[in-house]
Design an enzyme around this catalytic site. Structure first.
Site, PDB file in Angstrom:
ATOM      1  CG  ASP A 191      -2.036   1.101   1.076  1.00 42.58           C
ATOM      2  OD1 ASP A 191      -2.295   1.564  -0.054  1.00 42.58           O
ATOM      3  OD2 ASP A 191      -2.607   1.488   2.112  1.00 42.58           O
ATOM      4  CG  ASP A 207      -1.161   2.290   6.663  1.00 33.88           C
ATOM      5  OD1 ASP A 207      -1.556   1.323   7.326  1.00 33.88           O
ATOM      6  OD2 ASP A 207      -1.906   3.018   5.987  1.00 33.88           O
TER       7      ASP A 207
HETATM    8  N1  LIG Z   1       4.377   5.966  14.168  1.00 35.02           N
HETATM    9  C1  LIG Z   1       3.767   7.115  13.856  1.00 35.02           C
HETATM   10  N2  LIG Z   1       4.277   8.288  14.272  1.00 35.02           N
HETATM   11  C2  LIG Z   1       3.660   9.454  13.978  1.00 35.02           C
HETATM   12  N3  LIG Z   1       2.513   9.544  13.279  1.00 35.02           N
HETATM   13  C3  LIG Z   1       1.967   8.416  12.837  1.00 35.02           C
HETATM   14  C4  LIG Z   1       2.548   7.140  13.097  1.00 35.02           C
HETATM   15  N4  LIG Z   1       1.771   6.191  12.529  1.00 35.02           N
HETATM   16  C5  LIG Z   1       0.748   6.842  11.954  1.00 35.02           C
HETATM   17  N5  LIG Z   1       0.852   8.175  12.129  1.00 35.02           N
HETATM   18  C6  LIG Z   1      -0.067   9.224  11.652  1.00 35.02           C
HETATM   19  O1  LIG Z   1      -1.346   8.663  11.400  1.00 35.02           O
HETATM   20  C7  LIG Z   1      -1.645   8.704  10.005  1.00 35.02           C
HETATM   21  C8  LIG Z   1      -2.351   7.435   9.592  1.00 35.02           C
HETATM   22  O2  LIG Z   1      -1.538   6.322   9.877  1.00 35.02           O
HETATM   23  P1  LIG Z   1      -1.598   5.015   8.982  1.00 35.02           P
HETATM   24  O3  LIG Z   1      -1.329   5.360   7.568  1.00 35.02           O
HETATM   25  O4  LIG Z   1      -0.755   3.996   9.649  1.00 35.02           O
HETATM   26  O5  LIG Z   1      -3.091   4.555   9.185  1.00 35.02           O
HETATM   27  P2  LIG Z   1      -4.331   4.595   8.165  1.00 35.02           P
HETATM   28  O6  LIG Z   1      -3.948   5.049   6.810  1.00 35.02           O
HETATM   29  O7  LIG Z   1      -5.417   5.253   8.878  1.00 35.02           O
HETATM   30  O8  LIG Z   1      -4.580   3.097   8.116  1.00 35.02           O
HETATM   31  P3  LIG Z   1      -5.717   2.418   7.321  1.00 35.02           P
HETATM   32  O9  LIG Z   1      -5.640   2.942   5.904  1.00 35.02           O
HETATM   33  O10 LIG Z   1      -5.332   0.992   7.443  1.00 35.02           O
HETATM   34  O11 LIG Z   1      -6.969   2.830   8.016  1.00 35.02           O
HETATM   35  C9  LIG Z   1      -0.309   8.931   9.327  1.00 35.02           C
HETATM   36  O12 LIG Z   1      -0.422   9.593   8.107  1.00 35.02           O
HETATM   37  C10 LIG Z   1       0.428   9.789  10.343  1.00 35.02           C
HETATM   38  O13 LIG Z   1       0.006  11.128  10.256  1.00 35.02           O
HETATM   39 MG   LIG Z   2      -2.230   5.116   5.719  1.00 29.43          MG
END
Ligand SMILES: Nc1ncnc2c1ncn2[C@@H]1O[C@H](COP(=O)(O)OP(=O)(O)OP(=O)(O)O)[C@@H](O)[C@H]1O
Ligand SMILES: [Mg+2]
Length: 264
Positions: A191, A207
């Protein structure tokens, strides 16, 4: 019990665990995210002293919410997969083909827990291979704790919003990560996009719940899609090689130069 009373109970219970709630502004999020199962997982992480502060929401995604948190004064990211609204069907495909998780069956809850564990394992493999990713700290049920990539409770920007001087150099760094992910961690991200890369001085991959091992039947297709995404984004800013060429280099299937005399 009224909504208001529920919230007060929530705060009391969490605070009774010695956890400070930093942001009163999470009322709406609480309703969606903090069901009983999630609260229990949170209690456990707090009880094990893996979490001492629950901060404000950082992100509301399709499947998960991310909160800021702290452990011993260090920033952590708390990623909570929503049990009710996660995309159950899409997750199944990524799990079924991956030998580590192919035996996972059954309930929505079970699947989400497996998914959370999968993201933790994927981060651990990538981290062990020396790729810049959040450091995986712990997981319990649908909650993943990882190192916080950011400063003063603000995450580093996603690649699409980052201030970048040398796009060519960043592009090459990311290709290097993908190659190391493939050859050393034996994973395909699956992804990859300008949303799932954070940037501060260097790129970080995030992610990784959907990342799969190389024996997944769709791993080759996922790799092609990742490279296409990356090239689509970077071709606006710098030259990008042909995608087949990149894939051969990453998978090590390019034709080897004949060995020189005396080698091997
Ligand atoms: N380890 C981290 N440290 C700081 N910010 C983070 C971290 N992990 C995630 N984030 C913040 O959260 C946002 C979303 O995280 P992530 O992409 O992992 O989840 P997601 O896209 O919501 O997942 P999904 O698409 O599976 O719902 C990132 O763009 C970032 O801003
Ligand atoms: Mg994401």
């Amino acid at each position: 019990m009224s909504r208001e009373e529920e919230h007060e109970r929530f705060d009391r219970e969490i605070e009774a665990m010695g956890v400070r709630i930093k942001d009163a502004n999470t009322v709406k999020v609480r309703d969606d995210v903090f069901d009983e199962v999630t609260l229990m997982a949170l209690y456990k992480l707090v009880h094990k002293k893996l979490l001492s502060v629950i901060g404000g929401p950082i992100s509301t995604g399709k499947e998960a919410n991310v909160f800021y948190g702290e452990r011993d004064g260090q920033g952590v990211a708390i990623k909570i997969y929503r049990i009710q609204t996660a995309n159950f069907k899409a997750m199944t495909e990524y799990l079924a083909g991956d030998r580590r998780f192919s035996s996972v069956r059954g309930t929505r809850k079970g699947l989400i827990f497996a998914w959370t564990k999968k993201e933790y394992s994927n981060l651990a493999r990538a981290h062990d291979a020396g790729i810049p990713v959040p450091e995986p700290l712990a997981f319990d049920r649908n909650i993943l704790l990882m190192g916080f990539l950011g400063r003063d409770e603000v995450p580093y920007p996603q690649l699409r919003n980052a201030d970048i001087e040398d796009y060519g150099a960043v592009y090459r760094d990311i290709l290097g990560y993908i190659q190391r992910l493939y050859q050393e961690a034996r994973l395909v991200h699956a992804d990859l996009s300008e949303y799932n890369i954070l940037y501060h001085e260097k790129p970080y991959l995030i992610d990784m719940g959907q990342a799969v091992t190389l024996d997944h039947p769709r791993a080759p297709a996922f790799l092609v899609r990742d490279i296409k995404n990356l090239n689509r984004y970077f071709s606006r800013y710098c030259d990008v090689p042909d995608e087949q060429e990149i894939i051969s280099a990453i998978t090590g299937t390019e034709r080897r130069q004949p060995a020189q005399p005396g080698e091997g």
